[in-house]
Design an enzyme around this catalytic site. Sequence first.
Site, PDB file in Angstrom:
ATOM      1  N   GLY A  83       8.074   1.026 -16.597  1.00 19.56           N
ATOM      2  CA  GLY A  83       6.444  -0.016 -16.607  1.00 19.56           C
ATOM      3  C   GLY A  83       6.127  -0.613 -16.152  1.00 19.56           C
ATOM      4  O   GLY A  83       6.757  -2.291 -16.265  1.00 19.56           O
ATOM      5  N   GLN A  90       1.401  -8.810 -15.411  1.00 18.21           N
ATOM      6  CA  GLN A  90       2.228  -9.085 -15.097  1.00 18.21           C
ATOM      7  C   GLN A  90       3.418  -9.674 -13.593  1.00 18.21           C
ATOM      8  O   GLN A  90       4.208 -10.850 -13.334  1.00 18.21           O
ATOM      9  CB  GLN A  90       3.385  -7.803 -14.567  1.00 18.21           C
ATOM     10  CG  GLN A  90       3.709  -7.165 -17.269  1.00 18.21           C
ATOM     11  CD  GLN A  90       4.312  -6.788 -17.456  1.00 18.21           C
ATOM     12  OE1 GLN A  90       4.051  -5.348 -16.526  1.00 18.21           O
ATOM     13  NE2 GLN A  90       5.540  -7.369 -17.409  1.00 18.21           N
ATOM     14  N   CYS A 127      10.907  -6.195 -22.753  1.00 19.81           N
ATOM     15  CA  CYS A 127       9.682  -6.588 -21.055  1.00 19.81           C
ATOM     16  C   CYS A 127      10.461  -7.681 -20.379  1.00 19.81           C
ATOM     17  O   CYS A 127      10.851  -8.289 -20.040  1.00 19.81           O
ATOM     18  CB  CYS A 127       8.262  -7.051 -22.341  1.00 19.81           C
ATOM     19  SG  CYS A 127       6.433  -7.943 -21.184  1.00 19.81           S
ATOM     20  N   LEU A 128       9.612  -6.855 -19.444  1.00 16.38           N
ATOM     21  CA  LEU A 128      10.063  -7.839 -17.271  1.00 16.38           C
ATOM     22  C   LEU A 128       9.734  -8.930 -18.066  1.00 16.38           C
ATOM     23  O   LEU A 128      10.267 -10.261 -17.305  1.00 16.38           O
ATOM     24  CB  LEU A 128       9.805  -6.528 -16.654  1.00 16.38           C
ATOM     25  CG  LEU A 128      10.205  -5.375 -16.309  1.00 16.38           C
ATOM     26  CD1 LEU A 128       9.419  -4.803 -14.960  1.00 16.38           C
ATOM     27  CD2 LEU A 128      11.486  -5.472 -16.321  1.00 16.38           C
ATOM     28  N   HIS A 136       2.275  -0.307 -24.853  1.00 13.38           N
ATOM     29  CA  HIS A 136       2.822  -1.651 -24.558  1.00 13.38           C
ATOM     30  C   HIS A 136       2.291  -2.023 -23.282  1.00 13.38           C
ATOM     31  O   HIS A 136       2.395  -2.843 -23.308  1.00 13.38           O
ATOM     32  CB  HIS A 136       4.504  -0.996 -24.137  1.00 13.38           C
ATOM     33  CG  HIS A 136       5.200  -2.767 -23.873  1.00 13.38           C
ATOM     34  ND1 HIS A 136       5.716  -2.981 -24.150  1.00 13.38           N
ATOM     35  CD2 HIS A 136       5.030  -3.294 -22.385  1.00 13.38           C
ATOM     36  CE1 HIS A 136       6.009  -3.888 -23.955  1.00 13.38           C
ATOM     37  NE2 HIS A 136       5.536  -4.457 -22.449  1.00 13.38           N
ATOM     38  N   GLU A 137       2.146  -0.793 -22.255  1.00 10.98           N
ATOM     39  CA  GLU A 137       1.061  -1.475 -21.209  1.00 10.98           C
ATOM     40  C   GLU A 137      -0.121  -2.118 -20.761  1.00 10.98           C
ATOM     41  O   GLU A 137      -0.408  -2.791 -20.711  1.00 10.98           O
ATOM     42  CB  GLU A 137       1.171  -1.215 -19.426  1.00 10.98           C
ATOM     43  CG  GLU A 137       2.930   0.091 -19.884  1.00 10.98           C
ATOM     44  CD  GLU A 137       3.534  -1.679 -19.532  1.00 10.98           C
ATOM     45  OE1 GLU A 137       4.906  -1.530 -18.998  1.00 10.98           O
ATOM     46  OE2 GLU A 137       3.005  -2.478 -19.106  1.00 10.98           O
ATOM     47  N   HIS A 164      -1.021  -5.212 -22.787  1.00 13.82           N
ATOM     48  CA  HIS A 164      -0.587  -6.426 -21.443  1.00 13.82           C
ATOM     49  C   HIS A 164      -2.024  -6.531 -20.903  1.00 13.82           C
ATOM     50  O   HIS A 164      -2.711  -8.073 -20.745  1.00 13.82           O
ATOM     51  CB  HIS A 164       0.437  -5.796 -20.400  1.00 13.82           C
ATOM     52  CG  HIS A 164       1.979  -6.292 -20.661  1.00 13.82           C
ATOM     53  ND1 HIS A 164       2.158  -7.735 -20.207  1.00 13.82           N
ATOM     54  CD2 HIS A 164       3.073  -4.916 -20.551  1.00 13.82           C
ATOM     55  CE1 HIS A 164       3.663  -7.787 -20.675  1.00 13.82           C
ATOM     56  NE2 HIS A 164       3.843  -6.332 -20.529  1.00 13.82           N
TER      57      HIS A 164
HETATM   58  O1  K2U Z   1       7.426  -5.499 -18.622  1.00 15.14           O
HETATM   59  C1  K2U Z   1       6.843  -3.724 -19.244  1.00 15.14           C
HETATM   60  O2  K2U Z   1       5.832  -4.055 -19.679  1.00 15.14           O
HETATM   61  C2  K2U Z   1       7.865  -3.091 -18.884  1.00 15.14           C
HETATM   62  C3  K2U Z   1       8.658  -3.091 -20.376  1.00 15.14           C
HETATM   63  C4  K2U Z   1       8.412  -1.386 -19.965  1.00 15.14           C
HETATM   64  C5  K2U Z   1       8.473  -0.476 -21.828  1.00 15.14           C
HETATM   65  C6  K2U Z   1       8.608  -1.574 -23.106  1.00 15.14           C
HETATM   66  C7  K2U Z   1       9.096  -1.170 -23.659  1.00 15.14           C
HETATM   67  C8  K2U Z   1       9.153   0.759 -24.144  1.00 15.14           C
HETATM   68  C9  K2U Z   1       9.076   1.243 -23.153  1.00 15.14           C
HETATM   69  C10 K2U Z   1       9.194   0.847 -21.838  1.00 15.14           C
HETATM   70  C11 K2U Z   1      10.008  -2.349 -19.754  1.00 15.14           C
HETATM   71  O3  K2U Z   1      10.688  -3.498 -19.606  1.00 15.14           O
HETATM   72  S1  K2U Z   1      11.207  -1.765 -18.927  1.00 15.14           S
HETATM   73  C12 K2U Z   1      12.078  -1.760 -19.639  1.00 15.14           C
HETATM   74  C13 K2U Z   1      12.759  -0.571 -20.314  1.00 15.14           C
HETATM   75  C14 K2U Z   1      13.584   0.219 -19.490  1.00 15.14           C
HETATM   76  C15 K2U Z   1      13.738   1.738 -20.140  1.00 15.14           C
HETATM   77  C16 K2U Z   1      13.229   1.479 -21.454  1.00 15.14           C
HETATM   78  C17 K2U Z   1      13.002   0.249 -22.337  1.00 15.14           C
HETATM   79  C18 K2U Z   1      12.116  -0.492 -21.321  1.00 15.14           C
HETATM   80 ZN    ZN Z   2       6.014  -5.839 -20.960  1.00 17.32          ZN
END
Ligand code: K2U
Ligand code: ZN
Length: 191
Positions: A51, A56, A116-117, A158-159, A162
Amino acid sequence: MTLRRILTVDNAADLAVLKRISTPVEGGVTDEHRALMDDMLETMYAAPGIGLAAVQVGVDQRIIVMDLGDRDVAPLSVNDDTAEGEAEIAQRNPRYFVNPEITWKSEELFTYEEGCLSVPEIFDAVERPARVKLRYLNYQGQPVEEEASGMYAVCIQHEMDHLEGVLFIDHLSRLKRDRAISKVKKAARAA
Ligand code: K2U
Ligand code: ZN
């Protein structure tokens, strides 16, 4: 397609941008918005992630992209080993959200180990409603209403955080949040 830099909390200027409330898209979805979503998606795949919100990559618009791959239908397990950011995508299933709104949240809650990235290498448990109803404009600018559960519900909340300037670490205790930011700053200095 252009890869964009992902803002991270170790940088004070980045953190100030990540804490802003994003501006709604006015006047419908244009080719310019679609080009941005294409760039966001490629940036997300390269991270890798599942996501990404426009803020971001430093863009002040209420836009989110997502690709849950085969997680889209798989039941969610708390100890999902993909939580370590192993966002390998078996088959691509991109989703695009412009001006997304959550119109309903379930009473039932679900706890998931989030990352979170923008907060690299930090993972911690966050409790959120297990199901939500969404309303948004899609890639073509058409209105969509749907219900999300499982990883879709976790990721979209989560998004959406943001877009409100909220990071997943803001749901943790003050001590855990401050430790997370210190750890990311220390790692950035060492890099
Ligand atoms: O930074 C972001 O918004 C991308 C997030 C999205 C996410 C966060 C928590 C739970 C689900 C999605 C992640 O960094 S993407 C990395 C990731 C990959 C697989 C599962 C969970 C998180
Ligand atoms: Zn995030």
